[in-house]
Design an enzyme around this catalytic site. Structure first.
Site, PDB file in Angstrom:
ATOM      1  N   HIS A 244      -5.046   6.312  -5.780  1.00 33.47           N
ATOM      2  CA  HIS A 244      -4.770   5.039  -6.450  1.00 33.47           C
ATOM      3  C   HIS A 244      -5.711   3.937  -5.953  1.00 33.47           C
ATOM      4  CE1 HIS A 244      -1.294   2.846  -8.695  1.00 33.47           C
ATOM      5  NE2 HIS A 244      -2.466   2.312  -8.977  1.00 33.47           N
TER       6      HIS A 244
ATOM      7  N   GLU B 169       4.538   9.173  -7.062  1.00 27.16           N
ATOM      8  CA  GLU B 169       3.651   8.474  -6.127  1.00 27.16           C
ATOM      9  C   GLU B 169       4.429   7.625  -5.133  1.00 27.16           C
ATOM     10  OE1 GLU B 169      -0.042   5.356  -6.614  1.00 27.16           O
ATOM     11  OE2 GLU B 169       0.286   6.881  -8.159  1.00 27.16           O
TER      12      GLU B 169
END
Length: 331
Positions: free
Chosen positions: A290, A264
């Site tokens: 997220h 990420e």
């Protein structure tokens, strides 16, 4: 203390009320928006940093002679050089618990979207299909199903509460939690193997450390109940994504809802670059960027908790939830 008005740097977007609270007493520089300020241009004047996603390494710390606190907007500190902060006498604080309910509710937003095939149904309707293939959208109910929690911290506790309210049975695997604690919330404590094999919905709430990296991989997917759902709102590295995609494509896994990914970053353009199929061809995979803790209420709570830590340090007090204390003030 000096009568000079302290200067605060806010790295990434926060709740408007948080910025207003800071501006009421301090000079504030924002690292985002149309008037974004590069930290390097103000580092020599900054007394406190309210930090979200921006990396804050040794170079920035050493360029900040007045800096007294780095207040994290959240609980992760992987984007802060903690050693450098400690060496330079800078507090580092976190804000635990403020977004726990928001993340827990997102767990069920993902779960119910998968269980009732909401995304697939919406996409068909947008494509002009109303009745054709409607049987393929038959979902499942959560009542009577088993919810498995890998980890029972603040977020896991809220997930357990919601799951029990929906009529789900509860399994928990967490070496740091006593059997009596799990029993008190109506669950049963089990090891990882039983958690994986006994859950209809497996939700991950563990920290990412060497021992938990890819804790859910091919072996675990092979043991999961056919049609089970995997939900990860914790850390992407907990899941072997190649193994996950294989389980999804084979149909062994009923679906996966991910709010976090292994590799990420804030600049990703291709969330799953190793995936052989476009995301829109995997109806049983939902990926959100997220946002589990990103509600208006949570952003306000977390932001103001960070502000409180800043105010405490600027007043000469010990802040709450410190993960780094300056050596000169450490006990």
């Amino acid at each position: 203390m000096s009568s000079t008005v302290p200067t605060i740097y806010v790295s990434d977007p926060v709740h408007d009320s948080v910025v207003a609270a800071l501006r009421a007493e301090h000079t504030v520089h924002l690292g985002y928006g149309p008037d974004a300020v590069d930290y390097a241009t103000v580092s020599s004047d900054v007394d406190a940093v309210l930090l979200r996603a921006e990396d804050f390494g040794r170079d920035k710390i050493e360029a900040s002679p007045k800096l007294r606190i780095i207040a994290r907007h959240g609980v992760g500190t992987n984007n802060v050089d903690l050693d450098a902060a400690r060496e330079h006498g800078i507090w580092v604080t976190i804000t635990p618990g403020g977004n726990s309910r928001a993340v827990a509710e997102h767990v069920f937003a993902l779960t119910l979207t998968l269980a009732r095939k909401v995304a697939a149904g919406s996409n068909r309707t947008r494509d002009g299909i109303w009745t054709e293939g409607k049987s393929e959208l038959t979902g499942i109910e959560l009542q009577g199903r088993t919810l498995g929690l890998l980890g029972l911290g603040n977020i896991g506790g809220h997930v357990a509460e919601i799951g029990r309210a929906l009529g789900m049975d509860l399994l928990v695997s967490d070496p740091a939690v006593e059997d009596s604690t799990v029993a008190a919330i109506g669950g049963r404590r089990v090891d990882l193997d039983e958690l994986v094999s006994g859950s209809d919905v497996l939700s991950l709430h563990a920290p990412l450390v060497p021992s938990t990296r890819h804790i859910i991989g091919s072996a675990q997917f092979d043991r999961m109940r056919p049609g089970a759902l995997l939900i990860n709102t914790s850390r992407g590295g907990l899941v072997d994504e190649n193994a996950l995609l294989s389980a999804l494509r084979s149909g062994r896994l009923g679906g996966a809802g991910l709010d976090v990914l292994d590799a990420e970053s804030t600049e990703m353009r291709d969330p799953l670059p190793h995936n052989e199929l476009p995301l829109d061809e995997l109806d049983n995979l939902i990926v959100t960027p997220h946002i589990g803790g990103q509600t208006d209420e949570a952003l306000s709570k977390v932001g103001h908790a960070a502000v409180n830590c800043i105010q405490q340090v600027l007043a000469g007090d010990t802040p709450e939830n410190a993960v780094v204390a300056p050596a000169r003030t450490a006990a």
